[in-house]
Design a protein around this motif. Structure first.
Motif, short mmCIF file in Angstrom:
data_model
loop_
_atom_site.label_atom_id
_atom_site.label_comp_id
_atom_site.label_asym_id
_atom_site.label_seq_id
_atom_site.Cartn_x
_atom_site.Cartn_y
_atom_site.Cartn_z
N ILE A 188 0.85 -1.20 0.00
CA ILE A 188 0.00 0.00 0.00
C ILE A 188 0.88 1.24 0.00
CG2 ILE A 188 -1.72 1.30 1.30
CD1 ILE A 188 -2.78 -1.30 2.39
N VAL A 189 0.56 2.17 -0.88
CA VAL A 189 1.31 3.42 -1.00
C VAL A 189 0.33 4.59 -0.77
CG1 VAL A 189 2.71 4.88 -2.50
CG2 VAL A 189 2.92 2.39 -2.62
N ALA A 190 0.74 5.54 0.07
CA ALA A 190 -0.04 6.76 0.31
C ALA A 190 -1.44 6.47 0.87
CB ALA A 190 -0.16 7.58 -0.97
N GLY A 191 -1.63 5.29 1.41
CA GLY A 191 -2.89 4.97 2.08
C GLY A 191 -4.00 4.48 1.17
N ASN A 192 -4.01 4.88 -0.09
CA ASN A 192 -5.12 4.49 -0.97
C ASN A 192 -4.65 3.96 -2.33
OD1 ASN A 192 -4.21 6.97 -1.92
ND2 ASN A 192 -6.23 7.52 -2.74
N GLU A 193 -3.37 3.58 -2.42
CA GLU A 193 -2.86 2.98 -3.66
C GLU A 193 -2.31 1.59 -3.35
OE1 GLU A 193 -0.03 5.47 -5.58
OE2 GLU A 193 -1.28 7.27 -5.46
N VAL A 194 -2.69 0.63 -4.18
CA VAL A 194 -2.21 -0.75 -4.02
C VAL A 194 -1.37 -1.10 -5.23
CG1 VAL A 194 -2.88 -3.15 -3.69
CG2 VAL A 194 -4.29 -1.33 -2.72
N TRP A 195 -0.12 -1.52 -4.98
CA TRP A 195 0.82 -1.77 -6.07
C TRP A 195 1.36 -3.19 -6.03
CZ3 TRP A 195 1.75 1.37 -10.14
CH2 TRP A 195 1.26 2.68 -10.04
N LEU A 196 1.48 -3.74 -7.23
CA LEU A 196 2.13 -5.03 -7.45
C LEU A 196 3.42 -4.76 -8.23
CD1 LEU A 196 -1.07 -7.00 -8.49
CD2 LEU A 196 0.17 -7.26 -6.34
N PRO A 197 4.30 -5.74 -8.37
CA PRO A 197 5.56 -5.50 -9.11
C PRO A 197 5.37 -4.91 -10.50
CG PRO A 197 5.70 -7.55 -7.91
CD PRO A 197 4.29 -7.06 -7.72
N GLY A 198 4.28 -5.29 -11.19
CA GLY A 198 4.10 -4.80 -12.56
C GLY A 198 3.20 -3.60 -12.70
N GLY A 199 2.59 -3.13 -11.63
CA GLY A 199 1.67 -2.00 -11.72
C GLY A 199 0.66 -2.05 -10.58
N GLY A 200 -0.23 -1.10 -10.55
CA GLY A 200 -1.20 -1.06 -9.47
C GLY A 200 -2.35 -0.12 -9.76
N VAL A 201 -3.10 0.22 -8.72
CA VAL A 201 -4.27 1.09 -8.87
C VAL A 201 -4.31 2.10 -7.73
CG1 VAL A 201 -5.71 -0.54 -10.13
CG2 VAL A 201 -5.69 -0.60 -7.63
N GLY A 202 -4.86 3.26 -8.03
CA GLY A 202 -5.17 4.25 -7.01
C GLY A 202 -6.67 4.22 -6.76
N ILE A 203 -7.07 4.21 -5.51
CA ILE A 203 -8.49 4.06 -5.16
C ILE A 203 -9.04 5.40 -4.71
CG2 ILE A 203 -10.13 2.84 -3.69
CD1 ILE A 203 -7.88 0.70 -3.34
N ALA A 204 -10.04 5.89 -5.44
CA ALA A 204 -10.66 7.18 -5.11
C ALA A 204 -12.01 7.26 -5.81
CB ALA A 204 -9.77 8.34 -5.55
N GLY A 205 -12.85 8.19 -5.37
CA GLY A 205 -14.14 8.41 -6.02
C GLY A 205 -15.02 7.17 -5.99
N PRO A 206 -15.62 6.80 -7.13
CA PRO A 206 -16.50 5.64 -7.19
C PRO A 206 -15.83 4.33 -6.77
CG PRO A 206 -16.75 6.98 -9.15
CD PRO A 206 -15.57 7.54 -8.41
N CYS A 207 -14.51 4.24 -6.98
CA CYS A 207 -13.80 3.01 -6.61
C CYS A 207 -13.75 2.80 -5.10
CB CYS A 207 -12.38 3.03 -7.17
SG CYS A 207 -12.31 2.76 -8.95
N SER A 208 -14.13 3.81 -4.32
CA SER A 208 -14.12 3.67 -2.87
C SER A 208 -15.15 2.65 -2.39
CB SER A 208 -14.40 5.02 -2.21
OG SER A 208 -15.73 5.45 -2.51
#
Length: 288
Positions: free
Chosen positions: A164-184
């Motif tokens: 977990i990066v910055a509290g709302n980003e989940v990263w794997l070795p090849g990439g990841g996602v930032g969680i905000a807005g509707p994705c919450s």
């Protein structure tokens, strides 16, 4: 059309049922033409829930409104139909229309002092307004962080090297996602809470504490269902698929995102039916 069929068609009961069908159809068409797919599905759910709550009363329903009730009912229905023609995208008034029109139908059916008989379907129709309140109150920033924690836990359980990066980003070795807005997961929580309340009203449990627990537990079902969706998005982003952008958009912005809402709803419905089944068995055992 023979005289008997014409007389049956023009009974107060038949006229009320036809009016109800037209009002529901009008409201759903308005939602379909002006609102998002998510809102249309929620509208179908709310009107369907109201009909389910009314189902046991339909066989004996004989409309007999008072003069004042009829005047108020026609006023509410006229206001709802007039306002439906002027609704635009994401307008707040759209959340009040189901209750306004439902109250109009109720006043055309029963006397004002008898409206408590239709309390359950009216409460269901008022859930649309509760959605507007939830949208204002649900803390999307905090929900995004909670979603990140659940997503990280699921990925770790699946053997993935997630962080977990910055509290709302989940990263794997090849990439990841930032969680905000509707994705919450706010929209999924709204859906599950509405469904839970409809279930409690239409198929009540014996214990009110258990009913309150079920409504609260629906939030957990929504959070977990949304976390599975984010897991899929993170895995897609971290993959080396040539078509990964298509699949990411499908599960992120298009109707593919509704699949996970459907899974969460199905899981909740299964758990609730299990509780009902257990309650019925306990009642049968006491009678035996």
């Amino acid at each position: 059309m023979n005289a008997e069929a014409r007389q049956l068609l023009l009974t107060s009961r038949s006229l009320w049922l036809m009016a109800a069908a037209l009002v529901i159809t009008n409201n759903l068409l308005m939602a379909w033409q002006t609102q998002s797919t998510t809102f249309v599905l929620m509208s179908i759910l709310i009107w369907g829930g109201a009909v389910i709550c009314l189902e046991d009363k339909l066989p004996t329903l004989e409309p007999a409104p008072s003069r004042l009730g009829m005047a108020l009912g026609l006023a509410f229905l006229s206001t709802g139909l007039w306002r439906s023609e002027r609704v635009f995208h994401l307008e707040a008034m759209v959340y009040a229309l189901p209750f306004v029109q439902g109250l109009g139908l109720a006043l055309l059916c029963l006397r004002i002092r008898q409206l408590s008989q239709l309390l359950a379907p009216l409460v269901v129709l008022a859930l649309a307004m509760m959605l507007l309140v939830l949208q204002r109150l649900l803390p999307q920033h905090d929900l995004s962080r909670i979603a990140a924690q659940f997503t990280h836990a699921l990925l770790t359980l699946a053997g993935q090297d997630a962080r977990i990066v910055a509290g709302n980003e989940v990263w794997l070795p090849g990439g990841g996602v930032g969680i905000a807005g509707p994705c919450s997961g706010a929209e999924t929580i709204e859906q599950l809470v509405v469904i839970a309340i409809i279930f409690v009203l239409a198929f009540p449990l014996q214990s009110r504490w258990l009913q309150a627990f079920v409504v609260a537990a629906s939030v957990l079902f929504a959070i977990v269902g949304n976390a599975f969706r984010i897991v899929v998005l993170a895995l897609i982003n971290a993959s080396n698929w040539t078509s990964k952008q298509y699949w990411f958009d499908f599960f992120h912005e298009e109707d593919g995102s509704l699949i996970f809402s459907a899974v969460a709803v199905s899981a909740f419905a299964w758990a609730y039916l299990k509780l009902l089944d257990r309650q019925l068995k306990e009642m049968e055992a006491r009678r035996g």
